[in-house]
Design an enzyme around this catalytic site. Structure first.
Site, PDB file in Angstrom:
ATOM      1  N   ARG A   1      29.997  20.893 -35.553  1.00 50.89           N
ATOM      2  CA  ARG A   1      31.119  20.350 -36.329  1.00 50.89           C
ATOM      3  C   ARG A   1      31.637  21.399 -37.313  1.00 50.89           C
ATOM      4  O   ARG A   1      30.877  22.215 -37.832  1.00 50.89           O
ATOM      5  CB  ARG A   1      30.690  19.094 -37.097  1.00 50.89           C
ATOM      6  CG  ARG A   1      31.889  18.382 -37.739  1.00 50.89           C
ATOM      7  CD  ARG A   1      31.483  17.241 -38.638  1.00 50.89           C
ATOM      8  NE  ARG A   1      32.661  16.676 -39.296  1.00 50.89           N
ATOM      9  CZ  ARG A   1      32.632  15.921 -40.393  1.00 50.89           C
ATOM     10  NH1 ARG A   1      31.467  15.634 -40.954  1.00 50.89           N
ATOM     11  NH2 ARG A   1      33.746  15.468 -40.921  1.00 50.89           N
ATOM     12  N   HIS A   2      32.911  21.337 -37.610  1.00 51.39           N
ATOM     13  CA  HIS A   2      33.557  22.279 -38.529  1.00 51.39           C
ATOM     14  C   HIS A   2      33.100  22.092 -39.975  1.00 51.39           C
ATOM     15  O   HIS A   2      32.482  21.084 -40.341  1.00 51.39           O
ATOM     16  CB  HIS A   2      35.078  22.109 -38.462  1.00 51.39           C
ATOM     17  CG  HIS A   2      35.525  20.739 -38.923  1.00 51.39           C
ATOM     18  ND1 HIS A   2      35.630  20.388 -40.251  1.00 51.39           N
ATOM     19  CD2 HIS A   2      35.881  19.645 -38.221  1.00 51.39           C
ATOM     20  CE1 HIS A   2      36.033  19.141 -40.355  1.00 51.39           C
ATOM     21  NE2 HIS A   2      36.193  18.656 -39.123  1.00 51.39           N
TER      22      HIS A   2
ATOM     23  N   GLU B   1      40.042  16.622 -32.718  1.00 46.03           N
ATOM     24  CA  GLU B   1      39.540  15.345 -33.239  1.00 46.03           C
ATOM     25  C   GLU B   1      40.309  14.180 -32.620  1.00 46.03           C
ATOM     26  O   GLU B   1      41.430  14.359 -32.095  1.00 46.03           O
ATOM     27  CB  GLU B   1      39.683  15.324 -34.774  1.00 46.03           C
ATOM     28  CG  GLU B   1      39.222  14.058 -35.471  1.00 46.03           C
ATOM     29  CD  GLU B   1      37.737  13.741 -35.244  1.00 46.03           C
ATOM     30  OE1 GLU B   1      37.376  13.429 -34.098  1.00 46.03           O
ATOM     31  OE2 GLU B   1      36.979  13.773 -36.230  1.00 46.03           O
TER      32      GLU B   1
ATOM     33  N   HIS C   1      34.861  18.349 -33.855  1.00 44.55           N
ATOM     34  CA  HIS C   1      35.057  17.458 -35.002  1.00 44.55           C
ATOM     35  C   HIS C   1      34.113  16.266 -34.908  1.00 44.55           C
ATOM     36  O   HIS C   1      33.568  15.975 -33.847  1.00 44.55           O
ATOM     37  CB  HIS C   1      36.506  16.990 -35.039  1.00 44.55           C
ATOM     38  CG  HIS C   1      37.503  18.099 -34.935  1.00 44.55           C
ATOM     39  ND1 HIS C   1      38.102  18.675 -36.030  1.00 44.55           N
ATOM     40  CD2 HIS C   1      37.981  18.770 -33.851  1.00 44.55           C
ATOM     41  CE1 HIS C   1      38.916  19.644 -35.635  1.00 44.55           C
ATOM     42  NE2 HIS C   1      38.862  19.720 -34.314  1.00 44.55           N
TER      43      HIS C   1
END
Length: 228
Positions: free
Chosen positions: A10-11, A85, A153
């Site tokens: 995940r970012h 996302e 995401h």
């Protein structure tokens, strides 16, 4: 052949994460804490997984997180919009309180695990199909012992895992949400096994307690040593 190891990362944090706003596909950049998390997370991830291929969502917060890891392993970052996302339509950019005030019934249904109808959001099945499909396709291009790192995401990763495990994306909610710059590790099953992928680890990070992780670079704190 198919890569045996897939890591879904995940970012890092954005200002929308910090203010609890629903991001969806708004292309908002990493904030200062998010850039620090990307660097710290990359240094931790590279100790256990060295990617042969890195593929990222084309949204900036994911691509910049991918770049921090790519610099350490010397592999270029490819982008794929299928890894974006989940789109939340008219809800994007709003807080939960704002959504509940304007769409009380739809918000209540969403909180129960249902679909927010009438606001332009993607369904969970749609997201699971596009994200899991992208992961499978990119994994197919690698040899058996190689590693694919996918940077995406929160909701997209949860639904990609659901899809890879061949579970019902509409009804099954057994995957917890992920913290910023934490990752999940999946391993390819033996030929003919069902499902085709197994979840080995989920929501793994750099070793910081969550409050310190969210405090960012100015906390002047070192990660706690991991137990043996």
């Amino acid at each position: 052949m198919t890569a045996r190891t897939v890591v879904l990362l995940r970012h890092g944090r954005t200002s929308y994460n910090a203010s609890m706003r629903l991001q969806g596909q708004v292309d908002i950049p990493l904030d200062e804490v998010g850039r620090w998390q990307a660097a710290q997370g990359a240094a931790a991830l590279v100790t256990s997984h060295r990617a042969t291929r890195i593929v990222s969502s084309d949204l900036g917060r994911a691509a910049d997180t991918a770049a921090a890891y790519a610099e350490l392993v010397g592999v270029p970052v490819e982008t794929d919009p299928r890894l974006r996302e989940r789109s939340f339509g008219r809800w994007e950019g709003l807080t939960a309180d704002e959504i509940a005030e304007r769409w009380p019934d739809e918000h209540a249904e969403w909180r129960r695990g249902g679909e927010p109808r009438g606001v332009g959001a993607e369904t969970k099945v749609e997201v699971a199909e596009r994200t899991a499909g992208a992961v499978r396709e990119h994994a197919e291009g690698l040899e058996g012992d190689e590693c694919l790192v996918v940077v995406s995401h929160g909701a997209a990763i949860s639904l990609a895992i659901t899809g890879l495990l061949e579970l019902d994306a509409t009804a099954w909610r057994g995957i917890s949400g992920m913290h910023n710059v934490h990752w999940s590790h999946l391993h390819r099953s033996a030929p003919g096994a069902v499902p085709g992928w197994r979840l080995v680890a989920h929501n793994v990070g750099a070793g910081y307690p969550l409050d310190r992780w969210q405090a960012g670079p100015h906390a002047d704190l070192e990660p706690e040593p991991k137990s043996a």
